[in-house]
Motif scaffolding. Structure first.
Motif, PDB file in Angstrom:
ATOM      1  N   LYS A 125       0.832  -1.205   0.000  1.00 38.87           N
ATOM      2  CA  LYS A 125       0.000   0.000   0.000  1.00 38.87           C
ATOM      3  C   LYS A 125       0.867   1.255   0.000  1.00 38.87           C
TER       4      LYS A 125
ATOM      5  N   TYR B  28       1.129   4.106  -2.923  1.00 38.09           N
ATOM      6  CA  TYR B  28       0.955   5.525  -2.592  1.00 38.09           C
ATOM      7  C   TYR B  28       2.146   6.350  -3.084  1.00 38.09           C
TER       8      TYR B  28
ATOM      9  N   SER C 162      -5.273   7.122   0.460  1.00 38.85           N
ATOM     10  CA  SER C 162      -5.279   7.758   1.775  1.00 38.85           C
ATOM     11  C   SER C 162      -5.674   9.216   1.599  1.00 38.85           C
ATOM     12  N   ASP C 163      -6.884   9.552   2.039  1.00 43.08           N
ATOM     13  CA  ASP C 163      -7.405  10.898   1.872  1.00 43.08           C
ATOM     14  C   ASP C 163      -6.798  11.835   2.907  1.00 43.08           C
TER      15      ASP C 163
ATOM     16  N   LYS D  67      -5.168  -1.197   4.915  1.00 43.28           N
ATOM     17  CA  LYS D  67      -5.579   0.172   4.620  1.00 43.28           C
ATOM     18  C   LYS D  67      -4.510   1.126   5.114  1.00 43.28           C
ATOM     19  N   LEU D  68      -4.068   1.989   4.207  1.00 44.02           N
ATOM     20  CA  LEU D  68      -3.070   2.988   4.569  1.00 44.02           C
ATOM     21  C   LEU D  68      -3.723   4.083   5.395  1.00 44.02           C
ATOM     22  N   GLU D  69      -3.240   4.233   6.623  1.00 45.25           N
ATOM     23  CA  GLU D  69      -3.776   5.290   7.475  1.00 45.25           C
ATOM     24  C   GLU D  69      -3.312   6.650   6.959  1.00 45.25           C
ATOM     25  N   ARG D  70      -4.121   7.646   7.220  1.00 43.72           N
ATOM     26  CA  ARG D  70      -3.814   8.984   6.712  1.00 43.72           C
ATOM     27  C   ARG D  70      -2.424   9.424   7.196  1.00 43.72           C
TER      28      ARG D  70
END
Length: 835
Positions: A541, A545, A561-562, A633-636
């Protein structure tokens, strides 16, 4: 006649015969001039070969470290690895100074790099073997003394070299010192290298023809010999499996860079993996951990891994036990022993292997820093690991006794026969004859002579004497050893247990199906591991990114990642603006991945416009997708921002050539806009007729405590020549109108005398000196006209004061006002009173 003197004959003494001399002493035979080269050359070759390999390992290890790399350690590190490999204690010290304060500390560690232990002992054994073949020692005593001299020479040299090559390294006010020169190094090298040399010499062809090449009997009891061979083979195969699993795991989790230093850590890690593979536990503890706030020792157990990992591990261990038990059956079938001896040998051999795993897989260290922090720490397999391996040996014995026969019966008879013959040669066993008894007790001609006995006692000529010229003092009569009495031994057990064809066929078919299922499960598990470790790994991930940041795909990066920002502040996060940004991240390297439960910490080193920076990411597990595949899931990430100030005068600006709209609230104040690493060029819209501004650039740098940092951007607008010309014309017209006034106090004009006495008439203004003014922008962004040089005007008039009188005066002329822009229209609005 005179008497004739009688002649006396003196008997001539016989020539003296030199007394017989005995054979040369053991020391003379060990250190003769012709034996110095075979003694010292293996020592020199081993030192050079070990250093060269250590130098290669050191270079690869330094290359696996992030910049700045400690290249100054490369020269001395091989010598310290050689010392640690021979049980040298690692003694280190550190000192640091900052802000006028200094602190120092020390550390003592014990860890054995297995590669350098095996390399040095094996190299000396091999070279000593070759030297023994060229110049045989002739007896076990000479062999031992020569090997002891080699071990002593090596221990002295390696200790001195470790002391001379001590590592000294300094960086950023901190200095390190490390050496393995110690008493333990001298003693360990003496023992290990002496044993290596004597084993190498004892295995030479000439020595192997002797009954006792080491001076003692080497024939082990048949149960123990077979158990040792099986244990050695089991550990070797299991180590290969564990090592391959470690390499795959490290490559998948951390990339290829850590594998560059694999020769340094892989052997010890493989030993630790053996303990974990067999349901042992790796643990760490010590007073230092408690000092640092850790009350309970941490541990690693196979049960904490994914379920499929545990299943595959169980399948592999069961398969290895089955193979080992079957081979043990084949080894012991030709020469059975008492059950108690076989059970004890197998369990004891595996328990001894467990003790070696605990010994070579452990690391111990103690130290102190400045007198404030001190303690010790240990890490490695749990102390009860030998009990687990003892139980493993019991399972192998169970398979050998109750399952191995059936397993051999399923194999072709020719293959079993060859396997049994190979087992006899490897195990050194001889089939038992019921009529003869134990052949191990039969007379052996090779045991009739002691190779270390005096040649005079054996009838052999001394070294260097022609046997044909040997004299009688060295000849003796050999006496044959009496035949041993027959000893009752258990009857030989068939290696394979007979099976009827139908049962055999069913078992074969079932075994093939089960084996296929197991093989399919293993392949699927490995494939799933690779998929979860590469495609679905947490670092995948992060790689995706960073790939988007490299390619300038802002929208794709935001999908991964928003950011936490309103839409009105996302203007720099568009594909058009970010894709056109220069100075973006050009490359990256995942340097570390640390997974703990459902959280993974990923570290990446990025290259941005030639500069290196470190970025930290956190990846969270969301369970499984499609039942088997990990879902991460890539944390912000920490949000990078760019501070921007746009004056009210500018209602539209461009970033990287793309127009952006700013709200009224955003103009005239500093706005922090989220942005990805790169350089952003701000300029005024090219369609602006009245206002221009010098382009300004802001750069967002990767890394830092908040994910990135950026130089602020402030656009400073100024009037265009067209606006200056337009407003100058309006100001001139305004002044002309004011000068044409017939009042001493014209409204909203700079030529105001503040005069209202005597009813002035015939007022005539004359502009004697025009003021100098400019069109500019105030600090708050307002377009205005300001006077830089005051002008002057004169006025004449008539007024009444006890009659009509003439008057005159002068006034300073200053022009000020605001410039209003409405589309293509620019208007000068003078200030009240004109100034």
């Amino acid at each position: 006649m005179p008497p004739v003197p009688q002649q006396t004959t003196v008997p001539q003494q016989a020539a003296a015969t030199p007394p017989p001399t005995g054979p040369p002493s053991v020391f003379a035979r060990s250190f003769g001039p012709q034996r110095l080269a075979p003694l010292l050359l293996p020592v020199a070759i081993t030192l050079v070969a070990s250093y060269v390999l250590g130098l290669l390992v050191s270079i690869l290890t330094v290359l696996s470290i992030d910049e700045p790399r400690p290249w100054s350690m490369v020269e001395g590190l091989p010598l310290q690895l050689m010392g640690a490999g021979l049980f040298g204690t690692i003694n280190g010290s550190v000192s640091a100074s900052a802000m006028g304060l200094s602190i120092s500390g020390s550390i003592v560690a014990v860890v054995v790099p297995l590669l350098f232990l095996l390399l040095q002992a094996g190299c000396l054994a091999a070279t000593s073997h070759l030297a023994e073949r060229r110049l045989p020692s002739g007896s076990a005593s000479v062999r031992w003394i020569t090997a002891l001299a080699q071990g002593l020479a090596y221990s002295i040299l390696v200790t001195l070299l470790a002391l001379i090559g001590s590592i000294r390294y300094g960086a950023e006010g901190t200095e390190f010192f490390v050496t393995t020169a110690s008493v333990s190094l001298f003693a360990g090298a003496l023992v290990v290298m002496t044993l290596g040399a004597v084993v190498g010499r004892a295995t030479a062809p000439g020595a192997r023809r002797e009954a006792k090449p080491l001076g003692v009997g080497l024939r082990l009891p048949a149960p123990l010999a077979s158990a040792l061979w099986i244990t050695l083979g089991y550990i070797a195969v299991a180590s290969v499996v564990a090592g391959i699993a470690l390499v795959i795991g490290v490559a998948v989790q951390s990339g290829g860079r850590p594998l560059m230093s694999a020769p340094l850590w892989l052997p010890t890690a493989t030993v630790d993996a053996l303990a974990v593979m067999h349901f042992g536990q790796l643990s760490s503890g010590g007073s230092l951990l408690q000092t640092l706030g850790t009350t309970a020792p941490s541990s690693l157990f196979i049960g904490s891994a994914d379920a499929w990992v545990v299943i595959v591990d169980i399948v592999l261990v069961v398969a290895l036990i089955a193979i080992a038990g079957t081979l043990l059956r084949a080894l012991r079938a030709p020469r059975p022993s008492k059950p108690a001896a076989e059970w004890g040998s197998t369990i004891g051999a595996f328990a001894a292997a467990g003790l070696l795993v605990s010994l070579f897989g452990s690391v111990a260290a103690s130290g102190s820093v400045g007198g404030f922090v001190s303690g010790s720490v240990t890490a490695g397999p749990a102390p009860y690991t030998f009990l687990i391996f003892a139980a493993l040996g019991a399972l192998v014995e169970v398979v050998s006794r109750y399952v191995g026969g059936y397993a051999l019966a399923l194999l072709p008879a020719g293959f079993v026969a060859r396997l049994t013959g190979l087992a006899q040669r490897v195990g050194g066993s001889t089939p038992v004859s019921p009529a003869v008894g134990d052949p191990g007790l039969a007379a052996d001609p090779g045991l009739a002579a002691d190779p270390d006995a005096d040649p005079a006692a054996s009838g052999a000529a001394p070294a260097g004497v022609d046997p044909a010229a040997a004299t009688a003092p060295y000849a003796t009569t050999a006496t044959a050893a009496p035949a041993a009495a027959p000893v009752s031994t258990p009857a030989a057990t068939p290696a394979a247990t007979p099976l009827d064809p139908r049962t055999k066929k069913r078992i074969v078919v079932g075994a093939i199906v089960a084996g296929g299922v197991i093989a399919l499960a293993v392949v699927a598990s490995v494939g799933l591991s690779i998929a979860n470790g590469v495609v679905n790994a947490p670092q995948a991930k992060v790689s995706a990114y960073l790939d988007d940041l490299v390619e300038g795909h802002a929208s794709d990066a935001l999908e991964l990642s928003d950011v936490n920002a309103p839409n009105s502040e996302r203007m720099l996060l568009s594909d058009e603006i970010f894709g056109a940004a220069s100075g973006r991240i050009t490359s990256y390297d995942i340097t570390s991945v640390a997974t703990s439960g459902d959280t993974a910490a990923v570290t990446a080193e990025v290259d941005q416009d030639g500069s290196k920076a470190t970025m930290q990411f956190t990846v969270l597990s969301r369970g499984k997708q499609w039942l088997f595949f990990d879902d991460w899931k890539l944390e912000r990430p920490d949000q990078s921002t760019l501070a921007v100030y746009i004056p009210d005068t500018l209602d539209q600006v461009e970033v990287n050539g793309v127009p952006i709209e700013l709200s009224a609230e955003q103009r005239g104040s500093v706005v922090s806009l989220p942005a990805f690493p790169g350089r952003y060029d701000f300029s005024i819209s090219k369609s602006s007729k009245w206002i221009t501004a010098e382009p300004r650039s802001g750069t967002v740098l990767a890394g830092g405590s908040m994910g990135g940092s950026g130089d602020g951007v402030e656009l400073e607008p100024k009037a265009t020549p067209a606006l200056t010309e337009e407003i100058s014309g309006q100001v001139d017209a305004y002044l002309a109108k004011c000068i044409a006034s017939t009042s001493l106090e014209p409204d909203n004009c700079p030529n105001d005398l503040y005069y209202s006495y005597g009813n002035p008439t015939n007022v005539v203004w004359t502009l004697t000196e025009a003021p100098v003014y400019e069109v500019g922008i105030d600090y708050d962004g307002t377009l205005s006209v300001t006077t830089t040089e005051t002008g002057s005007a004169s006025v004449t008039y008539k007024y009444t004061s006890f009659g009509e009188r003439d008057g005159s005066s002068k006034a300073g002329i200053r022009v000020s006002g605001e410039v209003k822009i409405d589309g293509d229209k620019a208007t000068f609005v003078p200030d009240a009173k004109g100034y």
